[in-house]
Write a protein that holds these residues in place. Structure first.
Motif, PDB file in Angstrom:
ATOM      1  N   ALA A 135      12.149   1.702   5.169  1.00  0.00           N
ATOM      2  CA  ALA A 135      11.730   3.004   4.636  1.00  0.00           C
ATOM      3  C   ALA A 135      10.300   3.359   5.027  1.00  0.00           C
ATOM      4  O   ALA A 135       9.811   4.428   4.661  1.00  0.00           O
ATOM      5  N   LYS A 136       9.635   2.449   5.742  1.00  0.00           N
ATOM      6  CA  LYS A 136       8.237   2.637   6.121  1.00  0.00           C
ATOM      7  C   LYS A 136       7.360   2.869   4.886  1.00  0.00           C
ATOM      8  O   LYS A 136       6.431   3.690   4.894  1.00  0.00           O
ATOM      9  N   ASP A 137       7.683   2.155   3.828  1.00  0.00           N
ATOM     10  CA  ASP A 137       6.925   2.211   2.578  1.00  0.00           C
ATOM     11  C   ASP A 137       5.969   1.024   2.572  1.00  0.00           C
ATOM     12  O   ASP A 137       6.350  -0.100   2.279  1.00  0.00           O
ATOM     13  N   ARG A 138       4.708   1.269   2.920  1.00  0.00           N
ATOM     14  CA  ARG A 138       3.744   0.178   3.049  1.00  0.00           C
ATOM     15  C   ARG A 138       3.490  -0.533   1.727  1.00  0.00           C
ATOM     16  O   ARG A 138       3.276  -1.744   1.692  1.00  0.00           O
ATOM     17  N   ASN A 139       3.501   0.221   0.624  1.00  0.00           N
ATOM     18  CA  ASN A 139       3.266  -0.409  -0.668  1.00  0.00           C
ATOM     19  C   ASN A 139       4.389  -1.367  -1.035  1.00  0.00           C
ATOM     20  O   ASN A 139       4.158  -2.463  -1.542  1.00  0.00           O
ATOM     21  N   LEU A 140       5.624  -0.945  -0.791  1.00  0.00           N
ATOM     22  CA  LEU A 140       6.761  -1.800  -1.115  1.00  0.00           C
ATOM     23  C   LEU A 140       6.803  -3.010  -0.189  1.00  0.00           C
ATOM     24  O   LEU A 140       7.087  -4.130  -0.621  1.00  0.00           O
ATOM     25  N   GLU A 141       6.520  -2.786   1.085  1.00  0.00           N
ATOM     26  CA  GLU A 141       6.463  -3.897   2.036  1.00  0.00           C
ATOM     27  C   GLU A 141       5.401  -4.906   1.617  1.00  0.00           C
ATOM     28  O   GLU A 141       5.645  -6.123   1.599  1.00  0.00           O
ATOM     29  N   HIS A 142       4.234  -4.404   1.254  1.00  0.00           N
ATOM     30  CA  HIS A 142       3.152  -5.277   0.800  1.00  0.00           C
ATOM     31  C   HIS A 142       3.535  -6.005  -0.484  1.00  0.00           C
ATOM     32  O   HIS A 142       3.264  -7.203  -0.638  1.00  0.00           O
ATOM     33  N   GLY A 143       4.183  -5.303  -1.410  1.00  0.00           N
ATOM     34  CA  GLY A 143       4.600  -5.928  -2.657  1.00  0.00           C
ATOM     35  C   GLY A 143       5.545  -7.088  -2.422  1.00  0.00           C
ATOM     36  O   GLY A 143       5.435  -8.141  -3.063  1.00  0.00           O
ATOM     37  N   GLY A 144       6.489  -6.902  -1.492  1.00  0.00           N
ATOM     38  CA  GLY A 144       7.403  -7.989  -1.160  1.00  0.00           C
ATOM     39  C   GLY A 144       6.676  -9.187  -0.582  1.00  0.00           C
ATOM     40  O   GLY A 144       6.999 -10.345  -0.908  1.00  0.00           O
ATOM     41  N   LEU A 145       5.676  -8.926   0.243  1.00  0.00           N
ATOM     42  CA  LEU A 145       4.936 -10.024   0.859  1.00  0.00           C
ATOM     43  C   LEU A 145       4.041 -10.734  -0.157  1.00  0.00           C
ATOM     44  O   LEU A 145       3.864 -11.956  -0.083  1.00  0.00           O
TER      45      LEU A 145
END
Length: 277
Positions: A135-145
């Motif tokens: 989804a190109k959602d940087r916040n969600l990607e960062h949260g997962g990491l």
């Protein structure tokens, strides 16, 4: 059922994961240069060398935290130690209670909850990251990491403790004080601490850190699921009560340390921006 729950949580949270900012940071009022915005101080990870290096740095930070503890931290340690001691004395009684109160209905319920400790939680973390990338959602990607990093670090600490403290599982021993030599390989002495409890509490704490500010119900649900997952390990006679308690505590405080370090790095970045000419 598990995958539908994971998908639902991702749909709910994906557009809502907001960047955390430190409201205590000074506001730059110098009209000669632009004011520092909260977005300028954010640190958002992707899988690369910087992220992989941060895992090692966060591990060192977490292990070294006791050297920087304040009074309240020692109070927390005292509470955890005291409860652990009480549970050690009652481990056998707790085991007998759950053994006597097993039933087909309760077993059917615990079978649905138990996978949060070894399957659902890691899948949820991976799902957060994948959805964030797609989804190109940087916040969600960062949260997962961030959740994944917390899980890696807490698991590393847990595995080290378990390899040293070789406590007999209640499945095989009636005495909660059956121990083997450190680094022995037998599976019967792998009780302390509870890995299921640590895993689910690590992810629960990460969710509370990521979403709790904007959604106050998230910590209640996350920690509730973690507690119930720990209870299933007692019901299934896989762990002593003190194993579960220490696993939950370890997962919680290791994850809190990882997120605390991240906020400190963002604060440091803000200070550097303010001091820049």
């Amino acid at each position: 059922m598990g995958f539908r729950l994971i998908f639902l949580l991702l749909v709910i949270f994906s557009p809502r994961l907001q960047a955390q900012s430190d409201s205590s940071l000074p506001v730059v009022t110098d009209s000669s240069r632009p004011a520092i915005k909260a977005s300028d101080t954010l640190i958002r990870y992707r899988i690369n060398g910087v992220y992989l290096g941060s895992i090692w740095r966060d591990l060192k930070y977490t292990v070294a935290r006791p050297a920087h503890w304040e009074k309240r931290d020692y109070i927390r340690l005292g509470v955890i130690t005291g409860v652990t001691g009480i549970l050690l004395g009652g481990d056998y009684g707790v085991k007998q209670f759950f053994v006597r109160h097993q039933s087909n209905f309760v077993t059917s319920v615990t079978d649905q909850i138990e996978p949060f400790g070894n399957a659902y939680s890691p899948y949820l973390v991976a799902g957060m990251y994948v959805v964030g990338v797609i989804a190109k959602d940087r916040n969600l990607e960062h949260g997962g990491l961030m959740a994944a990093k917390s899980l890696i670090i807490s698991t590393a600490i847990y595995a080290t403790i378990k390899s040293i403290v070789r406590r007999g599982r209640p499945t095989y021993y009636d005495s909660p004080f059956s121990f083997n030599a450190p680094f022995s390989k037998d599976k019967q002495h792998t009780s302390f601490p509870s890995g299921h409890s640590l895993t689910v509490m690590t992810v629960a704490t990460a969710f509370a850190e990521l979403y709790g500010k904007d959604h106050p119900w998230v910590p209640w649900v996350s920690y509730g699921i973690a507690g119930l997952t720990g209870a299933t390990r007692l019901y299934e006679n896989r762990h002593w009560s003190s194993d579960v308690w220490v696993g939950l505590a370890l997962g919680h405080f290791v994850t809190k340390s990882v997120f605390r370090h991240h906020r400190e790095l963002e604060h440091k970045k803000a200070m550097q921006l303010m001091m820049a000419p």
